[in-house]
Design a protein around this motif. Structure first.
Motif, PDB file in Angstrom:
ATOM      1  N   PHE A 332       1.128 -88.906  72.517  1.00  0.00           N
ATOM      2  CA  PHE A 332       1.486 -89.988  73.755  1.00  0.00           C
ATOM      3  C   PHE A 332       0.551 -89.821  74.704  1.00  0.00           C
ATOM      4  O   PHE A 332      -0.226 -88.881  74.942  1.00  0.00           O
ATOM      5  N   GLU A 333       0.306 -90.794  75.363  1.00  0.00           N
ATOM      6  CA  GLU A 333      -0.749 -91.082  76.311  1.00  0.00           C
ATOM      7  C   GLU A 333      -0.596 -90.353  77.578  1.00  0.00           C
ATOM      8  O   GLU A 333      -1.367 -89.625  78.228  1.00  0.00           O
ATOM      9  N   PHE A 334       0.798 -90.471  78.030  1.00  0.00           N
ATOM     10  CA  PHE A 334       1.154 -89.865  79.435  1.00  0.00           C
ATOM     11  C   PHE A 334       1.897 -88.461  79.120  1.00  0.00           C
ATOM     12  O   PHE A 334       2.944 -88.699  78.975  1.00  0.00           O
ATOM     13  N   MET A 335       1.037 -87.328  79.064  1.00  0.00           N
ATOM     14  CA  MET A 335       1.604 -86.195  78.786  1.00  0.00           C
ATOM     15  C   MET A 335       1.059 -85.296  80.084  1.00  0.00           C
ATOM     16  O   MET A 335      -0.043 -85.451  80.211  1.00  0.00           O
ATOM     17  N   PRO A 336       1.853 -84.273  80.762  1.00  0.00           N
ATOM     18  CA  PRO A 336       1.186 -83.300  81.676  1.00  0.00           C
ATOM     19  C   PRO A 336       0.339 -82.584  80.778  1.00  0.00           C
ATOM     20  O   PRO A 336       0.195 -82.167  79.918  1.00  0.00           O
ATOM     21  N   GLU A 337      -0.604 -82.315  81.834  1.00  0.00           N
ATOM     22  CA  GLU A 337      -1.871 -81.274  81.639  1.00  0.00           C
ATOM     23  C   GLU A 337      -2.638 -81.484  80.587  1.00  0.00           C
ATOM     24  O   GLU A 337      -3.594 -81.020  80.112  1.00  0.00           O
ATOM     25  N   LEU A 338      -2.769 -83.025  80.028  1.00  0.00           N
ATOM     26  CA  LEU A 338      -3.481 -83.358  79.210  1.00  0.00           C
ATOM     27  C   LEU A 338      -4.982 -83.378  79.810  1.00  0.00           C
ATOM     28  O   LEU A 338      -5.962 -83.021  79.223  1.00  0.00           O
ATOM     29  N   THR A 339      -5.141 -83.919  81.088  1.00  0.00           N
ATOM     30  CA  THR A 339      -6.420 -84.073  81.501  1.00  0.00           C
ATOM     31  C   THR A 339      -6.881 -83.027  82.657  1.00  0.00           C
ATOM     32  O   THR A 339      -7.831 -83.015  83.241  1.00  0.00           O
ATOM     33  N   TRP A 340      -5.969 -82.045  82.512  1.00  0.00           N
ATOM     34  CA  TRP A 340      -6.201 -80.821  83.127  1.00  0.00           C
ATOM     35  C   TRP A 340      -7.168 -80.011  82.653  1.00  0.00           C
ATOM     36  O   TRP A 340      -7.379 -79.752  81.409  1.00  0.00           O
ATOM     37  N   ARG A 341      -8.214 -79.384  83.688  1.00  0.00           N
ATOM     38  CA  ARG A 341      -9.372 -78.920  82.946  1.00  0.00           C
ATOM     39  C   ARG A 341      -9.445 -77.400  82.376  1.00  0.00           C
ATOM     40  O   ARG A 341      -9.808 -77.229  81.225  1.00  0.00           O
ATOM     41  N   TYR A 342      -8.377 -76.856  82.937  1.00  0.00           N
ATOM     42  CA  TYR A 342      -7.737 -75.563  82.318  1.00  0.00           C
ATOM     43  C   TYR A 342      -6.624 -75.390  81.671  1.00  0.00           C
ATOM     44  O   TYR A 342      -6.010 -74.466  81.474  1.00  0.00           O
ATOM     45  N   GLY A 343      -6.174 -76.693  81.072  1.00  0.00           N
ATOM     46  CA  GLY A 343      -4.994 -76.812  80.597  1.00  0.00           C
ATOM     47  C   GLY A 343      -4.929 -75.993  79.073  1.00  0.00           C
ATOM     48  O   GLY A 343      -4.150 -75.440  78.622  1.00  0.00           O
ATOM     49  N   TYR A 344      -6.177 -76.114  78.349  1.00  0.00           N
ATOM     50  CA  TYR A 344      -6.098 -75.834  76.919  1.00  0.00           C
ATOM     51  C   TYR A 344      -6.038 -73.974  77.079  1.00  0.00           C
ATOM     52  O   TYR A 344      -5.391 -73.596  76.421  1.00  0.00           O
ATOM     53  N   PHE A 345      -6.833 -73.464  77.988  1.00  0.00           N
ATOM     54  CA  PHE A 345      -6.966 -71.882  78.168  1.00  0.00           C
ATOM     55  C   PHE A 345      -5.585 -71.433  78.830  1.00  0.00           C
ATOM     56  O   PHE A 345      -5.050 -70.488  78.369  1.00  0.00           O
ATOM     57  N   THR A 346      -4.568 -72.166  79.485  1.00  0.00           N
ATOM     58  CA  THR A 346      -3.649 -71.880  80.139  1.00  0.00           C
ATOM     59  C   THR A 346      -2.487 -71.961  78.693  1.00  0.00           C
ATOM     60  O   THR A 346      -1.791 -70.964  78.725  1.00  0.00           O
ATOM     61  N   VAL A 347      -2.590 -72.947  78.023  1.00  0.00           N
ATOM     62  CA  VAL A 347      -1.660 -72.900  76.815  1.00  0.00           C
ATOM     63  C   VAL A 347      -1.887 -71.679  75.944  1.00  0.00           C
ATOM     64  O   VAL A 347      -0.795 -71.019  75.109  1.00  0.00           O
ATOM     65  N   LEU A 348      -3.030 -71.287  75.623  1.00  0.00           N
ATOM     66  CA  LEU A 348      -3.363 -70.127  74.843  1.00  0.00           C
ATOM     67  C   LEU A 348      -3.027 -68.921  75.442  1.00  0.00           C
ATOM     68  O   LEU A 348      -2.403 -68.193  74.865  1.00  0.00           O
ATOM     69  N   LEU A 349      -3.217 -68.707  76.809  1.00  0.00           N
ATOM     70  CA  LEU A 349      -2.352 -67.752  77.691  1.00  0.00           C
ATOM     71  C   LEU A 349      -1.184 -67.588  77.503  1.00  0.00           C
ATOM     72  O   LEU A 349      -0.450 -66.310  77.259  1.00  0.00           O
ATOM     73  N   VAL A 350      -0.454 -68.546  77.728  1.00  0.00           N
ATOM     74  CA  VAL A 350       1.229 -68.693  77.545  1.00  0.00           C
ATOM     75  C   VAL A 350       1.503 -68.139  76.199  1.00  0.00           C
ATOM     76  O   VAL A 350       2.490 -67.386  75.962  1.00  0.00           O
ATOM     77  N   ILE A 351       0.665 -68.749  75.053  1.00  0.00           N
ATOM     78  CA  ILE A 351       1.233 -68.445  73.671  1.00  0.00           C
ATOM     79  C   ILE A 351       0.879 -66.855  73.396  1.00  0.00           C
ATOM     80  O   ILE A 351       1.916 -66.204  73.060  1.00  0.00           O
ATOM     81  N   VAL A 352       0.084 -66.387  73.765  1.00  0.00           N
ATOM     82  CA  VAL A 352      -0.507 -65.026  73.826  1.00  0.00           C
ATOM     83  C   VAL A 352       0.661 -64.033  74.503  1.00  0.00           C
ATOM     84  O   VAL A 352       1.317 -63.016  74.079  1.00  0.00           O
TER      85      VAL A 352
END
Length: 368
Positions: A332-352
């Motif tokens: 989907f084009e309009f999803m939250p945190e897709l363009t956030w700079r730290y989104g990828y690392f935050t998702v990994l931290l949440v998963i861990v």
């Protein structure tokens, strides 16, 4: 109809006259237990007078010599054929039914009386030594000993590779006071020898039961169900040999039977007591094996439940990153945190973090 004869019937609708013989089903062909090639049927033959062994005599002359000297003959046979035992039966006047049982063997322990003679069947047992009990181990090996007892003779017929009576004969010949009581003394000695073997076998089987009990309740995870079932089957063979022996021994100990003098009853009563003790021991071992088998099944079920809980716990932990990755994997084009700079690392931290919390919770509850 003319020419048709209708059988007369009695008051209950049954034929008034029955044929003297009736057809019997053939069943499986019976086989005679075999003996090693080159080995004769007669193991030993001796005449005993006043408890002492007389000089050797020929088997066909032994009975006449025993009667003339006021003693008895002890004839030992090993797996005789029908022809061999039939010839001997003619000299000693043995009953045909007893001769048939002695030839084909595979009889349960019993005591039969034919006129002034007795015929007793005893099942022998031997413990088979093994390094380790397996699901196919043979633990109890059985055989048979048949004893014909008459006023002036005793004939022992042995089937099976074990149960030899040579040592028994030698030991009994040293007890002249016992041999003076006649052929019944030999019957007592054979029965006592068989029951003593039962005692030894039961003691050895008890050690196997204790070994299996220790294995089932050990901290290690073992699969003992096959071994337990096999030992239970082998114990059943011993139980079939011991339990039916009580009734014949009770008859010999309590009833007045011609070939058995009254002085011998106390001897047979002692053997009966030993047989009862072995029967109770075997029954106790069988009940203990049943309890151990149930415990083994319960432990196996418990181990399976533990495995399922571990699998479920790990599946729950893996579901967290799977769900998050599935959500953010949608195109989907309009999803939250897709363009956030730290989104990828935050998702990994949440998963861990979530996986760690789940792991600690499962570990604390005993699922992992």
């Amino acid at each position: 109809m003319p020419g048709t004869e209708v059988p007369r019937r009695g008051s209950r609708g049954l034929p008034a006259e029955l044929p003297s013989t009736r057809p019997r089903p053939e069943g499986r062909p019976r086989t005679t237990p075999s003996r090693p090639e080159g080995v004769g049927p007669i193991v030993d033959c001796a005449v005993y007078v006043d408890g002492r062994r007389e000089p050797p005599v020929e088997p066909h002359e032994a009975l006449q010599a025993a009667v003339s000297r006021g003693g008895f003959v002890w004839l030992g046979l090993y797996a005789p054929t029908e022809e061999e035992l039939g010839t001997i039966a003619g000299h000693y006047g043995l009953h045909p039914l007893a001769v048939e049982d002695a030839v084909y063997a595979h009889q349960r322990p019993k005591l039969e009386r034919y006129g002034d003679a007795l015929f007793m069947v005893l099942t022998t047992a031997r413990y088979v030594r093994h390094d380790r009990l397996t699901a196919t181990s043979e633990v109890v090996d059985t055989g048979e000993v048949m004893v014909f007892v008459g006023p002036n003779y005793v004939i022992t017929v042995r089937h099976g590779e074990h149960g030899a009576l040579a040592d028994l004969r030698q030991g009994l010949e040293e007890q002249t006071d016992l041999l003076c009581l006649g052929p019944a003394a030999v019957l007592y000695a054979v029965a006592d020898h068989v029951v003593d073997d039962f005692v030894d076998v039961a003691a050895a089987v008890e050690e196997d039961v204790e070994e299996l009990e220790a294995s089932v309740f050990s901290p290690e995870r073992t699969d003992d169900i096959g071994r337990l079932y096999q030992l239970k089957r082998e114990l059943l063979s011993l139980r079939r040999a011991v339990s039916p022996l009580e009734v014949p021994l009770q008859k010999l100990a309590e009833r007045q039977i011609d070939p058995v003098p009254e002085a011998m009853r106390s001897y047979f009563r002692d053997v009966e007591d030993h047989a009862i003790r072995v029967r109770e021991q075997v029954a106790g071992l069988d009940e203990l094996l049943s309890s151990i088998l149930q415990a083994s099944l319960a432990r196996a079920t418990q181990a399976d439940n533990q495995d399922m809980r571990k699998i479920s716990a790990y599946a729950g932990i893996i579901a967290v990153p799977t769900a998050i990755a599935g959500i953010y994997g949608m195109n989907f084009e309009f999803m939250p945190e897709l363009t956030w700079r730290y989104g990828y690392f935050t998702v990994l931290l949440v998963i861990v973090t979530v996986c760690s919390l789940l792991y600690r919770g499962f570990k604390r509850n005993g699922w992992l």
